[in-house]
Design an enzyme around this catalytic site. Structure first.
Site, PDB file in Angstrom:
ATOM      1  N   LYS A  83       0.859  -1.192   0.000  1.00  0.00           N
ATOM      2  CA  LYS A  83       0.000   0.000   0.000  1.00  0.00           C
ATOM      3  C   LYS A  83       0.894   1.241   0.000  1.00  0.00           C
ATOM      4  O   LYS A  83       1.802   1.372   0.828  1.00  0.00           O
ATOM      5  CB  LYS A  83      -0.893  -0.037   1.241  1.00  0.00           C
ATOM      6  CG  LYS A  83      -2.149   0.768   1.121  1.00  0.00           C
ATOM      7  CD  LYS A  83      -3.051   0.484   2.326  1.00  0.00           C
ATOM      8  CE  LYS A  83      -4.343   1.227   2.255  1.00  0.00           C
ATOM      9  NZ  LYS A  83      -5.118   1.081   3.491  1.00  0.00           N
TER      10      LYS A  83
HETATM   11  O1  G3P Z   1      -9.423   2.161   4.202  1.00  0.00           O
HETATM   12  C1  G3P Z   1      -9.122   3.416   4.691  1.00  0.00           C
HETATM   13  C2  G3P Z   1      -9.820   3.663   5.958  1.00  0.00           C
HETATM   14  O2  G3P Z   1      -9.234   2.926   6.970  1.00  0.00           O
HETATM   15  C3  G3P Z   1      -9.936   5.065   6.340  1.00  0.00           C
HETATM   16  O3  G3P Z   1     -11.135   5.140   6.993  1.00  0.00           O
HETATM   17  O4  G3P Z   1     -12.771   6.067   8.504  1.00  0.00           O
HETATM   18  O5  G3P Z   1     -10.330   6.584   8.819  1.00  0.00           O
HETATM   19  O6  G3P Z   1     -11.599   7.582   6.928  1.00  0.00           O
HETATM   20  P1  G3P Z   1     -11.469   6.413   7.860  1.00  0.00           P
END
Ligand code: G3P
Length: 217
Positions: A83
Site C-alpha cells: 500500500k
Molecule cells: O481504508 C481506509 C480507511 O481505513 C480510512 O477510513 O474512517 O479513517 O476515513 P477512515
C-alpha cells in the site's frame, strides 16, 4: 463485489475469514497504532489466517525508502499487497513494483485525476476515500462513479477499492456505482445483514413451526 475487512484486529479477521465473505484485508498506520502491536507481527499473523490479499502500507515518503520497505513487506507472504500513498513518489514506486509483478494498493485517493495516474502506474487497486470526502461536504460516491467511467473508457484494469466506508449505505451505493471492492470496518460488516423485517418474520416462523409439533430431523 469483493469485500475486504479494514482492520488490524486479529479477532475480527478470525471471525470473518470462515464466513466466505472475506476477500481480503486492508490495514493502515492508524489501524496498526490502534491495535497496539508491531506491524510486521500483525501482518505476518493476518497472512497466516488468510491467503487473500493483505494490504500493508509503507511509512516512507520518498521513492527509495518506499521500495526498501516494500522489499521487507513483500517477503512476509506472497499475498501481501504493498500500500502506497497517492503522491508522486508513491506513483513512481507503484510503476516500479508493477514492473516487478508486485501487487499494489494506492491509498488516500481523493480525485479522478489521481485515480487516472494510479491506473497509468499499473496499480492493482486504487483506494478512493469516500467517508473523508463526505466529511468535508463533498460527494465521495460521485468520485467512485467518475473513476468507474474513466477506467471503463480506457479499459484500465486497476480495481476500484472503495475505502473510508462508514455506513451500510456506503457499501450498497459503492456497489451500485460499480466499485470492484469495498473495504469495510467490522462494525459496518455486521450491520449489512440486519433487517427488522427479517427478525420479525423469523420470530413468526419459529413460533408457528413450534406449534405444528413437527421436526425435520
Ligand atoms: O481504508 C481506509 C480507511 O481505513 C480510512 O477510513 O474512517 O479513517 O476515513 P477512515
Amino acid at each position: 463485489m469483493k469485500f475486504f475487512i479494514d482492520t488490524a484486529e486479529i479477532a475480527e479477521i478470525e471471525k470473518w475469514a470462515p464466513t466466505g465473505f472475506l476477500d481480503g484485508v486492508t490495514t493502515n498506520p492508524s489501524l496498526i497504532k490502534k491495535s497496539g502491536r508491531d506491524m510486521i507481527e500483525v501482518i505476518t499473523q493476518i497472512c497466516e489466517i488468510t491467503d487473500t490479499p493483505v494490504s500493508a502500507e509503507v511509512a516512507a515518503l520518498d521513492y527509495e525508502g518506499m521500495l526498501k520497505e516494500a522489499e521487507v513487506l513483500k517477503k512476509i507472504a506472497p499475498n501481501v499487497c504493498i500500500k502506497l500513498p497517492t503522491t508522486m513518489a508513491g506513483l513512481h514506486a507503484c510503476s516500479t513494483l508493477t514492473k516487478q509483478g508486485v501487487n499494489t494498493n494506492l491509498t488516500l485517493c481523493f480525485s479522478a485525476n489521481q485515480a487516472l495516474l494510479v491506473a497509468k502506474a499499473g496499480a492493482t487497486y486504487v483506494s478512493p476515500f469516500i467517508g473523508r470526502l463526505d466529511d468535508i461536504n463533498l460527494d465521495g460516491m460521485q468520485l467512485i462513479e467518475d473513476i468507474r467511467t474513466i477506467y471503463d473508457n480506457y479499459g484500465f484494469e486497476t480495481q476500484i477499492l472503495a475505502a473510508s466506508i462508514r455506513t451500510p449505505n456506503h457499501v450498497s451505493d459503492a456497489a451500485l456505482a460499480g466499485a470492484d471492492v469495498a473495504t469495510i470496518p467490522a462494525s459496518t460488516l455486521e450491520k449489512l445483514v440486519h433487517h427488522p423485517l427479517t427478525d420479525k418474520g423469523l420470530e413468526g416462523f419459529v413460533k408457528d413451526w413450534a406449534s405444528t409439533g413437527q421436526s425435520i430431523l
